[in-house]
Write an enzyme that holds these catalytic residues in place. Sequence first.
Site, mmCIF file in Angstrom:
data_model
loop_
_atom_site.group_PDB
_atom_site.id
_atom_site.type_symbol
_atom_site.label_atom_id
_atom_site.label_comp_id
_atom_site.label_asym_id
_atom_site.label_seq_id
_atom_site.Cartn_x
_atom_site.Cartn_y
_atom_site.Cartn_z
ATOM 1 N N VAL A 153 63.534 20.628 -40.901
ATOM 2 C CA VAL A 153 63.024 20.451 -39.538
ATOM 3 C C VAL A 153 62.410 19.049 -39.479
ATOM 4 O O VAL A 153 61.457 18.750 -40.226
ATOM 5 C CB VAL A 153 61.977 21.520 -39.173
ATOM 6 C CG1 VAL A 153 61.437 21.275 -37.767
ATOM 7 C CG2 VAL A 153 62.590 22.918 -39.266
ATOM 8 N N HIS A 176 55.650 18.089 -41.191
ATOM 9 C CA HIS A 176 54.930 19.347 -41.452
ATOM 10 C C HIS A 176 54.538 19.432 -42.918
ATOM 11 O O HIS A 176 55.290 19.046 -43.798
ATOM 12 C CB HIS A 176 55.753 20.579 -41.049
ATOM 13 C CG HIS A 176 57.118 20.649 -41.668
ATOM 14 N ND1 HIS A 176 58.175 19.915 -41.202
ATOM 15 C CD2 HIS A 176 57.583 21.374 -42.709
ATOM 16 C CE1 HIS A 176 59.252 20.180 -41.920
ATOM 17 N NE2 HIS A 176 58.922 21.061 -42.858
HETATM 18 P P1 AMP Z 1 61.371 22.063 -44.442
HETATM 19 O O1 AMP Z 1 62.484 22.534 -45.309
HETATM 20 O O2 AMP Z 1 60.264 21.401 -45.232
HETATM 21 O O3 AMP Z 1 61.865 21.204 -43.290
HETATM 22 O O4 AMP Z 1 60.702 23.367 -43.863
HETATM 23 C C1 AMP Z 1 60.937 23.862 -42.581
HETATM 24 C C2 AMP Z 1 60.224 25.173 -42.500
HETATM 25 O O5 AMP Z 1 60.134 25.563 -41.154
HETATM 26 C C3 AMP Z 1 60.927 26.302 -43.267
HETATM 27 O O6 AMP Z 1 60.051 26.792 -44.283
HETATM 28 C C4 AMP Z 1 61.201 27.336 -42.172
HETATM 29 O O7 AMP Z 1 61.044 28.672 -42.619
HETATM 30 C C5 AMP Z 1 60.168 26.960 -41.121
HETATM 31 N N1 AMP Z 1 60.515 27.347 -39.761
HETATM 32 C C6 AMP Z 1 61.667 27.089 -39.098
HETATM 33 N N2 AMP Z 1 61.617 27.600 -37.842
HETATM 34 C C7 AMP Z 1 60.398 28.176 -37.717
HETATM 35 C C8 AMP Z 1 59.749 28.896 -36.662
HETATM 36 N N3 AMP Z 1 60.337 29.108 -35.471
HETATM 37 N N4 AMP Z 1 58.495 29.346 -36.895
HETATM 38 C C9 AMP Z 1 57.893 29.147 -38.076
HETATM 39 N N5 AMP Z 1 58.454 28.496 -39.107
HETATM 40 C C10 AMP Z 1 59.695 28.019 -38.940
#
Ligand code: AMP
Length: 140
Positions: free
Chosen positions: A97, A101
């Site tokens: 994403v 974060h």
């Molecule tokens: P990353 O791989 O560091 O980009 O992590 C993205 C994170 O966002 C993953 O751990 C997903 O499970 C989390 N994620 C994606 N969509 C959502 C959502 N709608 N609500 C909460 N977490 C999310």
Amino acid sequence: MTRMSTIFSKIISKDVPADIVYEDDIVLAFLDIHPIQPGHTLVIPKAPSENGIACDPDTLGHIMKIAQQIAKAQTSVLGCDGVNFFMNNGAAAGQEVFHTHLHVIPRFTDDNTFEKPLRGEYESGEATSLTASLAASLES
Ligand code: AMP
């Protein structure tokens, strides 16, 4: 959807629901929808930036300050033995994403959450040279 408009933008605008544990003018913190451990929380800036490398440094500092408070709350509520803070910056680093974060993940002794990563060895002189290059770059 552009890289700067992600699912997290919709969570910030409240167009997509999330389990919000903390909110102020600068950040939002909510439970990761696919937790590595129960209580796994994401701390994100409200102002969009692609990742921690692009993020405003003061905002990044605030993200870490709130992560520390969340880690204390996780420790108190869940009784965890430790907490991971980690951030994936760039697809090559595992980022999926593209909105900054920080993952805040409660950990328990012997939970075996992560496989022990493979660790390499530096060649002779490599660490000294790399340290000098990084230090010089940080000074410039
Ligand atoms: P990353 O791989 O560091 O980009 O992590 C993205 C994170 O966002 C993953 O751990 C997903 O499970 C989390 N994620 C994606 N969509 C959502 C959502 N709608 N609500 C909460 N977490 C999310």
